[in-house]
Design an enzyme around this catalytic site. Structure first.
Site, PDB file in Angstrom:
ATOM      1  N   ALA A  91      28.910 -15.266  14.898  1.00 39.31           N
ATOM      2  CA  ALA A  91      28.101 -14.179  14.758  1.00 39.31           C
ATOM      3  C   ALA A  91      28.694 -13.359  13.453  1.00 39.31           C
ATOM      4  CB  ALA A  91      27.764 -12.880  15.758  1.00 39.31           C
ATOM      5  N   THR A  92      27.998 -12.944  12.532  1.00 40.14           N
ATOM      6  CA  THR A  92      28.611 -12.561  11.154  1.00 40.14           C
ATOM      7  C   THR A  92      28.577 -11.150  10.936  1.00 40.14           C
ATOM      8  OG1 THR A  92      26.644 -13.502  10.109  1.00 40.14           O
ATOM      9  CG2 THR A  92      28.634 -14.535  10.099  1.00 40.14           C
TER      10      THR A  92
END
Lengths: 281, 279
Positions: free
Chosen positions: B53-54
């Site tokens: 996830a960023t």
């Protein structure tokens, strides 16, 4: 080691029951009943911090009478069990029935295995989609469970209190009517010579499981909201249609006015912001 | 469940002991396998196993704090998910966003949510905002072993501090590293792969005392800038109508902006960038 004499099991159980009953009947009583907007708990409680009524999970509440240390122990166990199951499975998989069963087993084991039984009676209630779906379980000191039909009373003189509720309880009552009935029932006993008495608002602990809310439905009703409900001023706010939780809004205002952090005001459709029930659904 | 192990059927002692108000401490005795940090991992790097996830950004505003996250999760050069949700409410007044290994992050976030609610139910009062931040730090520290093998999770935590003296400073942000933390941030912060670009954008545009609307717009702009320069961050997806998740925490509690609201903001940002791509 002390010499063990034979004692009849019947006698042991009778003695333990008597001890538990005596302990419970000394304390003040509590009632739980369904109304159109949810499930109402009312307990007579002089302390504002040592609660007899508390939240277990999203739609499950807990009420108890008897020895505080013993039912507090059970309450913590219930919260732990509910949170553990909710984490392992899903929030919707935590049910009042499972909790009532666990309490029944625990109380039953303590009653038969330990020197002294727990001097408590507890109520586990789960609010459903309609009053007919509400579940109210009453658990006695020996682990026996009763599924109560819409209302229950426990504590000293529970039978007399339950009789008052039985005569007047309807599942489509408004919150104000339900609170008044509960207080009337609680105050119907314990006066001089068995007469009725008055219980002041500050000696009451009142909480609801609000049917219209998503997520955590448990709310305490305190302060002005409670006095308004008792005095009938809250009738305008609470006698509206069941779909509109006007009483909830009123309760929120009261909660905000206190210094202690309380859950914020929320509309009926706003998802809960705790434990991911809303956005993970 | 653990209750099944007791022949009498009663809840085991670990449930009824007075002990702790912390759910993770309870779990470490009742069901340690449910704690992310307790699992033995085979040697070697596991970094490429799971989606990442960023970018998450958080900005303080006059009324509280906002947090926004893009919707992309990546596995190496692949897009693993276009619509992952990385910003969640931690409780009534605080928000948590996760960057790093998505699976571990989601597990950690759920555990943290239960931790806060559990304490509140057991004690009858909420933890302080600093208490919540410290609890989260301890949970990240517990994941250090996995983090060293590539399964790192670094959250961003923000909340409305109910005990703040000055309401304008009630919105607070805490960042973490893989060994814990927490580090309180002044004004704004970003985490994740696009955080360098988002932070650079915020540095130029942030000022104290923004309204929630201004802060929301700024957050979406910062995510746009991050997506502009970082392949692992997703910009507003106008064709599929996937927009950043934006949540606020104010005195009224936490609130998630509806898809229509975020769509409107994202559309405004995109059309402004049509005129001036640099923002």
């Amino acid at each position: 080691m002390a010499m063990q004499f034979y004692t009849n099991i019947d006698q042991i159980m009778r003695d333990r029951s008597e001890l538990a009953r005596k302990g419970i009947s000394r304390g003040r009583s509590a009632v739980a009943l369904t109304y159109t907007g949810g499930v109402l708990f009312v307990a007579e409680n002089l302390s504002s911090s040592l609660h007899k009524i508390s939240e277990i999970y999203d739609r499950i509440g807990f009420a108890a009478v008897g020895r505080y240390n013993e039912f507090e122990n059970l309450r913590r166990a219930g919260v732990r069990m509910a949170d553990l199951n909710g984490l392992s499975y899903d929030r919707r998989d935590v049910t009042g029935l499972a909790l009532a069963n666990a309490y029944a087993q625990t109380l039953g084991a303590i009653f038969s295995d330990q020197q002294k039984p727990f001097e408590v009676e507890i109520c586990v209630a789960e609010v459903g989609a309609t009053p007919a779906d509400d579940q109210i379980y009453r658990l006695a000191y020996d682990g026996s469970v009763n599924d109560e039909p819409g209302f229950m009373a426990m504590g000293g003189q529970a039978e007399a209190i339950a009789n008052v509720l039985k005569g007047a309880h309807k599942s489509d009552m408004s919150l104000a009517d339900a609170v008044k009935l509960a207080v009337k029932a609680l105050s119907s006993v314990g006066g001089e010579g068995g007469a009725a008495r008055t219980i002041a608002a500050n000696q009451l602990e009142v909480a609801i499981l609000d049917r219209a809310r998503r997520g955590r439905t448990f709310r305490r009703l305190t302060g002005k909201v409670l006095t308004d409900l008792l005095n009938g001023n809250g009738a305008a706010a609470t006698s509206s249609s069941p779909a509109k939780p006007a009483d909830t809004e009123a309760a929120d205002t009261a909660a905000d006015s206190k210094d202690t952090p309380k859950p914020p005001a929320k509309g009926p459709d706003k998802p809960t912001s705790s434990a991911g029930s809303a956005d993970l659904e | 469940m653990a209750a099944g192990f007791d022949p009498s059927g009663r809840l085991p002692d670990v449930f009824t002991n007075a002990g702790t108000s912390s759910f993770t401490q309870f779990l470490s005795q009742a069901a340690p396998e449910l704690l992310p940090g307790r699992r033995p991992l085979p040697p070697g790097s596991a970094a490429s196993l799971a989606p990442h996830a960023t970018t998450i950004v958080a900005i303080t505003a006059a009324e509280g704090v906002i947090m926004a996250g893009d919707r992309r999760a990546t596995m190496g050069n692949m897009i693993a998910s276009r619509d992952i949700e990385k910003v969640h409410p931690a409780d009534e007044y605080s928000l948590v966003g996760i960057a790093g290994t998505a699976g571990v992050g989601i597990e950690l976030m759920r555990l943290f949510q239960v931790e806060l609610e559990h304490y509140e139910k057991i004690e009858g009062a909420m933890l302080s905002l600093d208490g919540k931040a410290n609890r989260l730090a301890a949970m990240i520290r517990g994941n250090l072993g996995a983090a060293m093998q590539g399964l790192a999770v670094v959250p961003l935590f923000a909340g409305y501090d109910l005990s703040a003296n000055d309401p304008a400073r009630a919105g607070r942000i805490f960042s973490y590293d893989v060994t814990g933390g927490p580090y309180e941030e002044r004004g704004y912060d970003a985490i994740g792969s696009g955080s360098i670009f988002a932070n650079a954008a915020l540095k130029k545009r942030f000022r104290a005392g923004l309204s929630i609307e201004e802060a929301t717009r700024l957050a979406v702009e910062a995510l746009y800038d991050a997506a502009d320069d970082d392949t692992a961050t997703g910009g507003p997806d106008l064709t599929r109508r996937i927009f950043p998740v934006v949540m606020t925490a104010t005195a009224e509690g936490t609130h998630r902006l509806t898809d229509d609201e975020t769509a409107a903001i994202a559309n405004a940002v995109v059309s402004a960038r049509m005129e001036n791509p640099g923002g």
